[in-house]
Motif scaffolding. Structure first.
Motif, PDB file in Angstrom:
ATOM      1  N   ALA A  83       0.822  -1.204   0.000  1.00  0.00           N
ATOM      2  CA  ALA A  83       0.000   0.000   0.000  1.00  0.00           C
ATOM      3  C   ALA A  83       0.856   1.254   0.000  1.00  0.00           C
ATOM      4  N   SER A  84       0.296   2.337  -0.514  1.00  0.00           N
ATOM      5  CA  SER A  84       0.977   3.627  -0.457  1.00  0.00           C
ATOM      6  C   SER A  84       0.888   4.182   0.961  1.00  0.00           C
ATOM      7  N   PRO A  85       1.763   5.123   1.330  1.00  0.00           N
ATOM      8  CA  PRO A  85       1.748   5.669   2.694  1.00  0.00           C
ATOM      9  C   PRO A  85       0.391   6.254   3.066  1.00  0.00           C
ATOM     10  N   GLY A  86       0.021   6.112   4.327  1.00  0.00           N
ATOM     11  CA  GLY A  86      -1.253   6.624   4.808  1.00  0.00           C
ATOM     12  C   GLY A  86      -1.664   5.923   6.090  1.00  0.00           C
ATOM     13  N   THR A  87      -2.878   6.196   6.541  1.00  0.00           N
ATOM     14  CA  THR A  87      -3.428   5.561   7.732  1.00  0.00           C
ATOM     15  C   THR A  87      -4.503   4.573   7.311  1.00  0.00           C
ATOM     16  N   TYR A  88      -4.410   3.348   7.813  1.00  0.00           N
ATOM     17  CA  TYR A  88      -5.296   2.276   7.377  1.00  0.00           C
ATOM     18  C   TYR A  88      -5.936   1.555   8.553  1.00  0.00           C
ATOM     19  N   GLY A  89      -7.068   0.962   8.267  1.00  0.00           N
ATOM     20  CA  GLY A  89      -7.709   0.005   9.152  1.00  0.00           C
ATOM     21  C   GLY A  89      -7.996  -1.248   8.347  1.00  0.00           C
ATOM     22  N   VAL A  90      -8.205  -2.357   9.034  1.00  0.00           N
ATOM     23  CA  VAL A  90      -8.448  -3.626   8.356  1.00  0.00           C
ATOM     24  C   VAL A  90      -9.755  -4.223   8.862  1.00  0.00           C
ATOM     25  N   VAL A  91     -10.603  -4.665   7.949  1.00  0.00           N
ATOM     26  CA  VAL A  91     -11.819  -5.385   8.301  1.00  0.00           C
ATOM     27  C   VAL A  91     -11.789  -6.738   7.605  1.00  0.00           C
ATOM     28  N   ALA A  92     -12.617  -7.668   8.060  1.00  0.00           N
ATOM     29  CA  ALA A  92     -12.654  -9.002   7.451  1.00  0.00           C
ATOM     30  C   ALA A  92     -14.054  -9.573   7.591  1.00  0.00           C
ATOM     31  N   PHE A  93     -14.422 -10.439   6.643  1.00  0.00           N
ATOM     32  CA  PHE A  93     -15.720 -11.104   6.755  1.00  0.00           C
ATOM     33  C   PHE A  93     -15.649 -12.513   6.183  1.00  0.00           C
ATOM     34  N   GLN A  94     -16.589 -13.327   6.618  1.00  0.00           N
ATOM     35  CA  GLN A  94     -16.698 -14.712   6.166  1.00  0.00           C
ATOM     36  C   GLN A  94     -17.770 -14.767   5.087  1.00  0.00           C
ATOM     37  N   TYR A 108     -18.572 -10.764  10.565  1.00  0.00           N
ATOM     38  CA  TYR A 108     -17.817  -9.573  10.159  1.00  0.00           C
ATOM     39  C   TYR A 108     -16.963  -9.063  11.314  1.00  0.00           C
ATOM     40  N   LEU A 109     -15.752  -8.634  10.996  1.00  0.00           N
ATOM     41  CA  LEU A 109     -14.862  -7.990  11.953  1.00  0.00           C
ATOM     42  C   LEU A 109     -14.599  -6.573  11.468  1.00  0.00           C
ATOM     43  N   GLY A 110     -15.008  -5.577  12.260  1.00  0.00           N
ATOM     44  CA  GLY A 110     -14.895  -4.191  11.842  1.00  0.00           C
ATOM     45  C   GLY A 110     -13.549  -3.565  12.174  1.00  0.00           C
ATOM     46  N   VAL A 111     -13.361  -2.322  11.762  1.00  0.00           N
ATOM     47  CA  VAL A 111     -12.136  -1.575  12.036  1.00  0.00           C
ATOM     48  C   VAL A 111     -12.021  -1.317  13.534  1.00  0.00           C
ATOM     49  N   ASP A 112     -10.846  -1.579  14.076  1.00  0.00           N
ATOM     50  CA  ASP A 112     -10.552  -1.270  15.476  1.00  0.00           C
ATOM     51  C   ASP A 112      -9.846   0.083  15.504  1.00  0.00           C
ATOM     52  N   ASN A 113     -10.564   1.126  15.940  1.00  0.00           N
ATOM     53  CA  ASN A 113     -10.008   2.474  15.919  1.00  0.00           C
ATOM     54  C   ASN A 113      -8.827   2.643  16.875  1.00  0.00           C
ATOM     55  N   ASN A 114      -8.662   1.696  17.764  1.00  0.00           N
ATOM     56  CA  ASN A 114      -7.528   1.744  18.682  1.00  0.00           C
ATOM     57  C   ASN A 114      -6.288   1.052  18.111  1.00  0.00           C
ATOM     58  N   ARG A 115      -6.448   0.446  16.929  1.00  0.00           N
ATOM     59  CA  ARG A 115      -5.327  -0.285  16.323  1.00  0.00           C
ATOM     60  C   ARG A 115      -5.162   0.104  14.856  1.00  0.00           C
ATOM     61  N   LEU A 116      -5.248   1.400  14.594  1.00  0.00           N
ATOM     62  CA  LEU A 116      -5.053   1.860  13.232  1.00  0.00           C
ATOM     63  C   LEU A 116      -3.579   1.723  12.845  1.00  0.00           C
ATOM     64  N   ILE A 117      -3.330   1.597  11.552  1.00  0.00           N
ATOM     65  CA  ILE A 117      -1.982   1.346  11.043  1.00  0.00           C
ATOM     66  C   ILE A 117      -1.493   2.578  10.304  1.00  0.00           C
ATOM     67  N   THR A 118      -0.395   3.128  10.772  1.00  0.00           N
ATOM     68  CA  THR A 118       0.243   4.238  10.070  1.00  0.00           C
ATOM     69  C   THR A 118       1.305   3.661   9.151  1.00  0.00           C
TER      70      THR A 118
END
Length: 416
Positions: A83-94, A108-118
């Protein structure tokens, strides 16, 4: 390659990369690719249904989120993005109904705002563990169609993951301008530009037909799907449907093999085909064996009853050693194509369990017979067969078309 340039030897292409102009161009292109960061980890689900898992990379844009990319797995396992530089979150679903769409009733697993990825240039965050809860549900008001998330313009793509330009079953034809030689050459010398001009991926040469077995054609260095024009024209298209894989041939071969693996997994989930055959020319054979290893090890859902390699340098190419050692910089492929490279060693460290028919050329002019007839490759093949043809001329030879059709005809008929 075009017919005019099809006779140019592979060694000429490799040596040409050593010119100052060529290597500076490659260095600049590679720097753009290296500026991306890596995000990855493992994913599993609480529910044990035999259903695909999809990981979605979301990029923060102000107070909202933009879908950047997605990764499909047929079972719990590893996932990853460039990915290009930025702030990301990750979600997943079955994906319980296997339609590559997020329904409101799917785990479904939603974005964890406490574990964002810089994501910093060149950074790596590949230790993320995702666990999809059985009772997790999305808050999307509508169905999210993952398969339709394809970015097409350069400006849009710069803000998301590079793999989002991938064609996944797009219908095209061999006269598509994206397959022209000039763009194919970008794949070797200017791989970053190729991503947006050529759009790598697997293309269908007609509408999908569940009654026909797919035959996947994989080109070599500096090549394109147009190289297979004659073989495809002579293919029995009453029983088989031709697919072509297009990729930047200057890229790292392990990365290309992984890209093809992910693309074919997604197609298998989407269409549910039971089997497919692989036909590869030159370096495409190296890509294909790496792909087949990864596809099988990742629990690929379709059988591969036939793999045919044509004029493949199983022991590498000496000219690639010069490119790999160039002081200015070089395309990643040269390292992987050099004799005794780690990638070449890995190809026969694990058996993908696919019947391999090795076709070599005795009048090649580009790849030595010794490289084509690497001892491990011969021992791992069902059959080793020679043709008195040149490196590109072999793709036009009537005897080669006839032999390929004979091998395909022996596959079990029936609904795919």
């Amino acid at each position: 390659m075009s017919r005019v340039t099809s006779r140019i030897a592979l060694c000429t292409a490799l040596v040409a990369a050593l010119t100052a102009c060529g290597m500076l161009a490659v260095k600049g292109q590679q720097a753009k690719l290296d500026a991306n960061c890596r995000i990855g980890g493992q994913v599993d689900a609480e529910r044990r249904d035999a259903a695909p898992l999809t990981v979605v990379l979301a990029r923060q844009s102000g107070d909202s989120w933009q879908v950047a990319d997605h990764f499909v797995l047929e079972r719990p396992g590893l996932w990853g993005f460039a990915a290009s530089p930025g702030t990301y979150g990750v979600v997943a679903f079955q994906d319980l109904n296997r339609d590559l769409k997020l329904q409101r009733d799917e785990p479904y697993l939603g974005v964890d705002n406490n574990r964002l990825i810089t994501c910093e240039p060149g950074g790596r965050r590949t230790d993320l563990a995702l666990h999809i809860p059985a009772d997790g549900r999305s808050r999307f008001g509508d169905t999210l169609d993952i398969s339709a998330l394809q970015v097409r313009t350069f400006d849009e793509q710069m803000d998301v993951s590079l793999t989002q330009v991938t064609a996944v079953g797009e219908i095209s034809n061999l006269s598509d301008p994206r397959f022209d030689q000039a763009i194919a050459e970008d794949g070797l010398w200017r791989p970053f530009d190729f991503l947006f001009k050529g759009h790598p991926g697997v293309y269908f040469l007609g509408a999908y037909d569940s009654t026909k077995i797919p035959v996947l054609f994989v080109h070599g260095i500096n090549g394109s799907p147009q190289n297979f024009k004659t073989l495809i024209e002579r293919l029995d298209q009453r029983r088989f449907q031709p697919w072509v894989y297009y990729y930047p041939s200057g890229a790292s071969l392990p990365n290309v093999a992984s890209h093809l693996t992910q693309t074919m997994r997604q197609l298998q989930v989407q269409y549910g085909f039971k089997s497919f055959a692989v036909v590869a020319h030159s370096m495409g054979g190296l890509v294909s064996r790496g792909f087949l290893q990864r596809y099988r090890e990742g629990g690929g859902g379709a059988a591969t009853p036939l793999f045919v390699s044509i004029a493949t340098p199983w022991d590498g190419h000496k000219a690639a050693e010069w490119g790999a050692k160039a002081p200015i910089g070089s395309a990643r492929v040269f390292t992987d194509m050099a004799p005794n490279s780690e990638y070449l060693k890995s190809l026969y460290g694990r058996d993908p369990g696919v019947p391999h028919y090795l076709l070599f050329t005795s009048n090649d002019g580009t790849v030595t017979k010794e490289s084509q007839l690497r001892d491990a490759a011969q021992k791992g093949a069902v059959s080793v067969e020679g043709f008195n043809e040149t490196h590109m001329g072999v793709l036009e030879a009537a005897a080669v078309s006839a032999r390929l059709n004979e091998l395909l005809a022996a596959l079990s008929p029936g609904r795919n």
